[in-house]
Design an enzyme around this catalytic site. Structure first.
Site, PDB file in Angstrom:
ATOM      1  N   GLU A 112       3.896   9.221  -0.566  1.00 27.66           N
ATOM      2  CA  GLU A 112       2.498   9.161  -0.989  1.00 27.66           C
ATOM      3  C   GLU A 112       1.980  10.511  -1.505  1.00 27.66           C
ATOM      4  OE1 GLU A 112      -0.096   7.796   2.129  1.00 27.66           O
ATOM      5  OE2 GLU A 112      -1.906   8.326   1.014  1.00 27.66           O
TER       6      GLU A 112
ATOM      7  N   ASN B 274      -3.380  -1.676   7.559  1.00 29.06           N
ATOM      8  CA  ASN B 274      -4.681  -2.166   7.106  1.00 29.06           C
ATOM      9  C   ASN B 274      -4.503  -3.685   7.068  1.00 29.06           C
ATOM     10  OD1 ASN B 274      -5.900   0.339   6.825  1.00 29.06           O
ATOM     11  ND2 ASN B 274      -5.144   0.591   4.739  1.00 29.06           N
TER      12      ASN B 274
ATOM     13  N   GLU C 150       0.856  -1.192   0.000  1.00 28.94           N
ATOM     14  CA  GLU C 150       0.000   0.000   0.000  1.00 28.94           C
ATOM     15  C   GLU C 150       0.889   1.238   0.000  1.00 28.94           C
ATOM     16  OE1 GLU C 150      -3.442  -0.203   2.404  1.00 28.94           O
ATOM     17  OE2 GLU C 150      -3.868   1.932   2.267  1.00 28.94           O
ATOM     18  N   ARG C 151       0.623   2.126  -0.929  1.00 29.09           N
ATOM     19  CA  ARG C 151       1.430   3.347  -1.098  1.00 29.09           C
ATOM     20  C   ARG C 151       2.894   3.023  -1.358  1.00 29.09           C
ATOM     21  NH1 ARG C 151      -3.058   6.032  -2.131  1.00 29.09           N
ATOM     22  NH2 ARG C 151      -4.492   5.990  -0.390  1.00 29.09           N
TER      23      ARG C 151
ATOM     24  N   LYS D 203      -4.017  -0.340  13.871  1.00 35.24           N
ATOM     25  CA  LYS D 203      -4.851   0.744  13.330  1.00 35.24           C
ATOM     26  C   LYS D 203      -6.281   0.323  13.622  1.00 35.24           C
ATOM     27  CE  LYS D 203      -6.136   2.825   8.849  1.00 35.24           C
ATOM     28  NZ  LYS D 203      -5.704   3.036   7.461  1.00 35.24           N
TER      29      LYS D 203
ATOM     30  N   LYS E  84       1.125  10.486  13.795  1.00 35.61           N
ATOM     31  CA  LYS E  84       1.749  11.016  12.571  1.00 35.61           C
ATOM     32  C   LYS E  84       2.309  12.412  12.842  1.00 35.61           C
ATOM     33  CE  LYS E  84      -0.857   8.416   9.127  1.00 35.61           C
ATOM     34  NZ  LYS E  84      -1.667   8.413   7.898  1.00 35.61           N
TER      35      LYS E  84
ATOM     36  N   GLU F  97     -10.600   4.484   8.919  1.00 38.69           N
ATOM     37  CA  GLU F  97     -10.717   4.088   7.519  1.00 38.69           C
ATOM     38  C   GLU F  97     -11.247   2.664   7.370  1.00 38.69           C
ATOM     39  OE1 GLU F  97      -7.548   6.920   5.303  1.00 38.69           O
ATOM     40  OE2 GLU F  97      -6.709   5.043   6.018  1.00 38.69           O
TER      41      GLU F  97
ATOM     42  N   ARG G  83      -2.056   3.233  16.981  1.00 40.63           N
ATOM     43  CA  ARG G  83      -1.989   4.429  16.139  1.00 40.63           C
ATOM     44  C   ARG G  83      -3.091   5.436  16.454  1.00 40.63           C
ATOM     45  NH1 ARG G  83      -2.473   3.791  10.582  1.00 40.63           N
ATOM     46  NH2 ARG G  83      -0.745   5.089   9.921  1.00 40.63           N
TER      47      ARG G  83
ATOM     48  N   ASP H 134      -2.358  14.237   7.246  1.00 43.14           N
ATOM     49  CA  ASP H 134      -1.888  12.976   6.675  1.00 43.14           C
ATOM     50  C   ASP H 134      -0.655  13.142   5.791  1.00 43.14           C
ATOM     51  OD1 ASP H 134      -1.749  10.362   6.019  1.00 43.14           O
ATOM     52  OD2 ASP H 134      -3.490  10.334   4.687  1.00 43.14           O
TER      53      ASP H 134
ATOM     54  N   HIS I 139      -3.741  18.693   1.010  1.00 40.93           N
ATOM     55  CA  HIS I 139      -4.678  17.654   0.545  1.00 40.93           C
ATOM     56  C   HIS I 139      -5.492  18.055  -0.678  1.00 40.93           C
ATOM     57  CE1 HIS I 139      -6.193  13.718   0.976  1.00 40.93           C
ATOM     58  NE2 HIS I 139      -5.883  13.590   2.248  1.00 40.93           N
TER      59      HIS I 139
ATOM     60  N   TRP J 171     -13.008  13.888   2.313  1.00 41.68           N
ATOM     61  CA  TRP J 171     -12.218  13.211   1.289  1.00 41.68           C
ATOM     62  C   TRP J 171     -12.173  14.054   0.011  1.00 41.68           C
ATOM     63  CZ3 TRP J 171     -13.251   7.165   1.417  1.00 41.68           C
ATOM     64  CH2 TRP J 171     -12.702   6.664   2.613  1.00 41.68           C
TER      65      TRP J 171
END
Ligand code: GCW
Length: 720
Positions: A409, A226, A183-184, A303, A376, A307, A340, A381, A537, A559
């Site tokens: 990312e 995830n 992922e990413r 996590k 973070k 999400e 997290r 993000d 973002h 989003w």
């Protein structure tokens, strides 16, 4: 005969072609070119004595001989049984050889378990270089440090080095899925070959461990946050154990991500409620089973309730309940939970930047003592620029662990040259004012501010199966810098860059200075062509590639891009002051005051904290609109400057990496232009003002940019 000759020629050619493909990272150990230094080193180093036989000593020994023989180009004598005549002696303080050298007690104290010293000691009228440590792992770290001195052509005459890490857990977080995708991830597929493990140990696992140990990384979270519960099943645990066995001599522990609903998915229970006795017992049994496979297992990263990931809130319980349940299970084995704080729940908040603080602050002091809350660097993000996360300084009774993202990312994937150490440092050096002036994030993280023993820093890895590990030759510097900063949060981005260049490319000063100037400027340049003045973002939907400030009307407001930039005909920016979302209230008073007023708020964060009128006068005396245009244009122009700097290095570094970076910089330039044009044209529809005439016209129309799609962006399933 002819055939044979051409065969050897082919081998030679392919070897030299392979030699600078980036695989060797910063551990290249090529013959030192500076003749003067080489002569001095050769005189000083003729033999090595390693007083120890543990697996860690064996790898230290391999490394020092590999390094010295390559760098010095001569045979170094391995004094197998007696260190009396050695020029370099390595051992723990308890070892016979080191005891003989009478190191003062004062020099040994406060080194901690992973620290080491390197000293030039006079012994029987001879100078001996001593690499000594309380534990074996310190000796290995000392060996890497010593080799670094040679690689960077430093003097090794009167060595007085004392090192110990400032944070305890220095871990890479791999967002690797069990199907091999990352992922990413922008550097190929996962390194972990689950199919061939445990029987087949890819040599790459060893090189991965060497690279990490060389910069002090001591933990590897193998799987994506995830999470897939299957990694906790018996078959996978055997594979995990095989990796742990490879990493152990290098001082690296493995960690796994725990999917909160694993008791249901794997255990067949009807609930994953953390207060349910059966659930608690299931985790205890599972943890016991893990430790049977991996006796030094590090613990879990979780996590939860973010999400779509399951978590304690699904059962009306809290983060504290969830984390402490796992902590209870890990406690008997000294395992830890890294829980997290990146929460992104099902309800759309008034300001997403406030959510983690709102959910976690109230649990300060309520977590078990083997829980770290992993935060973070910024409240949204991993943006090109964010202010520091308001949780830093707000939870003094809880060890807060830093989470940086090495994989780019939001910073151009592995196509853009962006040296992230300046971003990391900006956050670490930020003052939280939690206990008055000087309460930096760095002090929160290294535990010195609130007297925490348990401390840590995580980096979301940018590593994959690409031959050069990270996709972009310069992306390696972010892995390197992360390790060095986790070891010492106070180091400077510049000195780290310098070491990295010398080890990875060349010690030639003109090249070093030139590359360093590019690296040091690269992040600010990226901010300028992507998200200047505190914008954030506004990247492409979901894959986060390219500009897309126009994204609106998705099923969640937070989003979309419009949620973050809030441009209208009057102005632009997210009002996070008391007249807006008041996210500022989550910071200490001096920070609130500083950022809360447009007059004192640094322009880097202006639109992060304020909604500002288009004709507001900025420090440059331009209006906000003009300044925005100016920044976008200067960002894109500066990529051209990077290209020029790079082109001037032709012939001064190897042709292969020269060519790779040259191509990548051209892509970066084209993408920077697209960012510039798309954003300026889009924001112009609100500002309703002309692009300053001194700036060239955009290449295409806004419609053109809006219609761009990126079907090849990593993470997007190819469709026809
Ligand atoms: O940065 C975002 C990413 C997600 C990621 C998430 C997280 C692993 O877009 O891909 O999921 O953050 O940090 O959990």
């Amino acid at each position: 005969m002819k055939k044979l000759v051409s065969f050897f020629l082919l081998i030679l050619i392919s070897n030299s072609a392979l030699s600078e493909n980036g695989y060797r990272l910063w551990l290249r150990y090529d013959l030192i070119k500076n003749q003067q230094m080489l002569t001095v080193y050769r005189k000083q180093i003729k033999s090595v004595y390693i007083d120890g036989y543990s697996p860690t000593f064996l790898v230290a020994k391999n490394e020092i001989f590999l390094g010295l023989s390559g760098l010095l180009g001569t045979a170094i004598t391995d004094l197998k049984t007696d260190g009396k005549n050695a020029s370099v002696v390595c051992g723990t303080f308890n070892s016979h050889a080191i005891k003989n050298l009478n190191i003062k007690e004062a020099e040994k104290s406060s080194l901690g378990k992973e620290g080491y010293i390197i000293r030039s000691v006079v012994y029987k009228n001879r100078t001996v270089i001593v690499i000594a440590a309380p534990e074996d792992i310190g000796v290995l770290y000392g060996v890497y440090h010593f080799l670094r001195l040679l690689q960077t052509n430093e003097s090794i005459k009167n060595l007085v080095v004392s090192e110990s890490p400032k944070t305890k857990l220095r871990v890479l977080n791999h967002w690797d899925n069990l199907d091999g995708t990352v992922e990413r991830g922008y550097a190929g597929f996962s390194l972990w070959n689950w199919h061939k493990l445990p029987g087949y140990i890819d040599a790459r696992y060893i090189d991965y461990a060497r690279a990490n140990a060389s910069i002090g990384i001591n933990g590897s979270v193998l799987t994506n946050v995830n999470a897939n519960a299957v990694v906790l099943s018996p078959d996978y645990l055997k594979k995990v154990a095989a990796l742990a066995d490879v990493f152990r001599p290098y001082g690296i522990k493995v960690y796994l991500t725990a999917r909160f609903s694993a008791p249901i998915e794997l255990g067949g229970l009807s609930t994953a409620d953390p207060l349910d006795e059966k659930v608690r017992q299931w985790w205890k049994n599972k943890v016991k089973e893990i430790y049977e496979h991996v006796p030094d297992f590090g613990g879990f990263v979780v996590k939860a309730n973010s999400e779509g990931q399951p978590g304690p809130q699904n059962y009306g319980r809290s983060h504290k309940d969830g984390a402490n349940m796992l902590a209870d299970a890990l406690q008997p084995y000294q395992g830890v939970v890294m829980w997290r704080a990146f929460v992104y729940d099902d309800n759309v908040p008034d300001d997403r930047a406030k959510q983690a603080y709102n959910e976690f602050k109230l649990f300060d002091g309520a977590f078990n003592n083997n829980v770290l809350v992993q935060v973070k660097n910024g409240p949204i993000d991993f943006q090109p620029r964010e202010p520091f996360h308001p949780l830093f300084g707000a939870m003094p009774k809880t060890p807060l662990m830093m989470e940086f993202q090495l994989t780019q990312e939001y910073l151009g994937f592995s196509t853009h040259l962006v040296y992230l150490a300046t971003l990391f440092k900006e956050c670490l050096d930020a003052d939280t004012y939690a206990q008055g002036k000087g309460s930096t994030v760095s002090k929160v993280i290294n535990g010195s501010l609130d007297k925490h023993e348990l401390t840590g820093m995580a980096g979301v890895a940018n590593i994959g199966s690409d031959i050069n590990w990270c996709g972009h030759p310069f992306a390696q510097s972010n892995w390197y810098a992360f390790g060095r900063l986790a070891w010492n949060t106070e180091s400077s981005a510049e000195s780290i860059a310098e070491d990295w260049i010398k080890m990875t490319f060349t010690v030639d000063q003109t090249v070093v200075q030139s590359m360093k100037s590019v690296m040091m400027a690269s992040r600010e340049i990226t901010v300028n062509y992507m998200t200047p003045l505190g914008l954030h973002h506004i990247m492409g939907w979901s894959h986060h590639h390219g500009p897309a400030p126009w994204i609106s009307n998705k099923h969640r407001a937070d989003w979309t891009s419009v949620y973050y930039h809030k441009a209208d005909t009057l102005g632009i920016g997210f009002d996070r002051t008391v007249t807006g979302s008041n996210a500022l209230s989550q910071y200490a008073k001096p920070v609130q005051d500083f950022y809360g007023s447009v007059d004192t708020c640094p322009e880097e964060y202006l639109l992060w904290f304020h909604h500002v009128k288009w004709d507001y006068q900025t420090k440059s005396k331009r209006t906000l609109w003009e300044e925005l245009c100016h920044r976008y244009y200067s960002g894109a122009d500066s990529v051209q400057w990077m290209q020029k700097k790079w082109d001037a290095l032709e012939g001064k570094i190897d042709a292969e990496r020269f060519r790779q970076v040259k191509m990548l910089l051209q892509v970066q330039y084209e993408e920077a232009i697209a960012w510039r044009d798309a954003c300026v044209l889009y924001f112009q529809t609100f500002a309703r003002r002309p692009i300053p005439s001194v700036l060239e016209k955009p290449l295409h129309t806004l419609e053109y940019y809006k219609q761009q799609s990126f079907p090849y962006a990593p993470g997007i399933r190819p469709q026809w």
